[in-house]
Structure formats: C-alpha cells, structure tokens
Design an enzyme around this catalytic site. Structure first.
Site, PDB file in Angstrom:
ATOM      1  CG  ASP A  12       1.209  -3.156   3.187  1.00  0.00           C
ATOM      2  OD1 ASP A  12      -0.035  -4.115   3.013  1.00  0.00           O
ATOM      3  OD2 ASP A  12       1.851  -3.180   3.164  1.00  0.00           O
ATOM      4  CG  ASN A  60      -4.808  -5.559  -2.549  1.00  0.00           C
ATOM      5  OD1 ASN A  60      -5.632  -4.951  -2.432  1.00  0.00           O
ATOM      6  ND2 ASN A  60      -3.798  -6.267  -3.185  1.00  0.00           N
TER       7      ASN A  60
END
Ligand code: IPE
Ligand code: IPE
Ligand code: MG
Length: 236
Positions: A12, A60
């Site tokens: 991330d 996502n």
C-alpha cells in the site's frame, strides 16, 4: 535465523508516494512494480519459501477507469517482460483471485506466466489480483459443497483440510507486512492469516526495499508465537 516460511505483503501507498512527489498515481504503481521485482528475488535469497502480494483487490474496481486500466496493463506488461529474472531464479508464479471481470489479455498473461513457471521449485510468488479474502473463502466453500454433494465424508474435516479449497494450497502466513501506514487487512488472505504476526510500517511501498524487508524479518525473529498454548520457558 528463524525465517518465516510464508510472508505476505499488502503493498500500500503507491498513490501517496507519487502524489507527494507531484507525480501521477500511475507513476507510483510503476515504481511499486519495480520494488516488487526486487523483493521477490530477495525474499528467496533470505530463505522465504512463499511470498504473497496484494496487487489488486476486488474492491479496487471502485477506482477510476483510468487507474483500473493502468493496473491491468501493468500486470500484462510485467508478466511479459520483468518476469524473466524471476523465472531464472526458479520462482514459481501463481495468481490468486477471481477470473471473472478480467480482460482476455490479462487472463492470457496470467495463464502464460503460470504455465511458464509451473515447474520451478525454489520459491513461490503468489500474486493476488482481483482478489478478496472473503471471496476466496466463499469460492472454497462452494467447491467443498460440490465435493460433499458428490459424497465426500466431512465427519473429521479439519481446518487444515480447507486449504486445498482455497485458490492455491499455500501454507499459513507467518508474517504479514502492510506498508503505507494503515493498520488494517482490507480483505486480504483472511483464512491464511489466522496466526500471522503483523508488521506495519509507514514506508510507502515503492520505498520498501531490501533493507526495509530485512527489518521486518529481524522484527519477526523476536516474536513469541504461542498458537494458543503457553511458552514453557517464560512460565518456569
Ligand atoms: C496500493 O497503493 C496499490 C493498489 C491498491 C493497487 P494505493 O494505490 O492504494 O496507494 P494509496 O494508498 O492511495 O497511497
Ligand atoms: C489494499 O489497499 C489493496 C492492495 C494493496 C492491492 P487499498 O488501498 O485498496 O485498501 P484500503 O482502501 O486503504 O483499505
Ligand atoms: Mg491504498
């Protein structure tokens, strides 16, 4: 050194890495992909047998079409070029995730890389793409239900027995790393992380190189894993 057999990384912070430098988010993803290549080779050198990485979650898809397209293209490009080194190193690449919602060229790239590296046995790189942890459990439960319908006896079914119903029958995660500062699991490998040690770092993924990875390994060395039992040494 007590090396974790299975390390998983929630990669991330690519977007923030780029924004901080006045670049487009996509440049962060590109930089992150270079970091991944380095880490995949390095992890094997450190004795890690399985490296799982979260590259694209089912959620996502909520991002802009432009960003989703970029990430899909990056995977294809990556598999077609960068993976030569990974293949030479003897790493077997597997991809975990749902196959619906993915473009034909993405599916082909996945199939090709899995086929090309299937006989490698030095280490495993598990790329989680269009992946969700709850989805993996649901998909596994559906497969198990089919087997039960066909007569499988589940009288003595144990939690270890469920691994073969997951996307790939990988060992439990020993060390879970999340870069980018957030302290959550975001629907990553829920079944496999039941007794994982967690390591959170503020470092954005593109900057998470070999020395950062080693720091996480050293940190893991000092963890006291009890698995619900008692540390006999400490209780003397
Ligand atoms: C992780 O970086 C990569 C993917 C989720 C594809 P992010 O894109 O989430 O980066 P941040 O969290 O916005 O910085
Ligand atoms: C998790 O990161 C998914 C990947 C690293 C691929 P996200 O950036 O999507 O997670 P949230 O939204 O912060 O929970
Ligand atoms: Mg993020």
């Amino acid at each position: 050194m007590n090396v974790p057999k299975h390390v998983a990384i929630i990669m991330d912070g690519n977007g923030r890495w780029a924004t901080l430098r006045g670049k487009k988010r996509s440049e962060g993803h590109l930089e992150g992909s270079k970091t991944l290549e380095k880490l995949a080779l390095h992890a094997v050198d450190m004795g890690v047998k399985v490296l799982s990485v979260y590259a694209f979650s089912t959620d996502n898809f909520k991002r802009s079409q432009e960003e989703v397209d970029y990430l899909m293209n990056l995977l294809v490009k990556y598999f077609n070029t960068k993976f030569e080194k990974i293949n030479k190193k003897g790493i077997k690449v597997v991809v975990s995730g749902r196959k619906d919602n993915l473009r034909e060229d993405v599916l082909k790239a996945i199939k090709d890389i899995e086929e090309k590296t299937k006989d490698n046995n030095v280490g495993i790189l598990n790329i989680c793409f269009n992946y969700g942890g709850q989805e993996e459990i649901i998909d596994g439960a559906i497969k198990l239900a089919k087997d039960i319908n066909e007569g499988l006896d589940i009288k003595n079914f144990k939690r270890e027995d469920f691994y073969k119903y997951l996307y790939h029958s990988l060992p439990p995660i020993d060390l879970l790393i999340r870069t980018g500062g957030e302290q959550r699991v975001s629907n990553f490998m829920l079944y496999q992380m039941s007794y994982s040690e967690f390591y959170f770092t503020n470092t954005y993924f593109p900057d998470f190189g070999k020395s950062e990875f080693n720091k996480a390994l050293f940190n893991y060395e000092n963890r006291d894993r009890r698995f619900g039992g008692i540390n006999e040494q400490e209780n003397k």
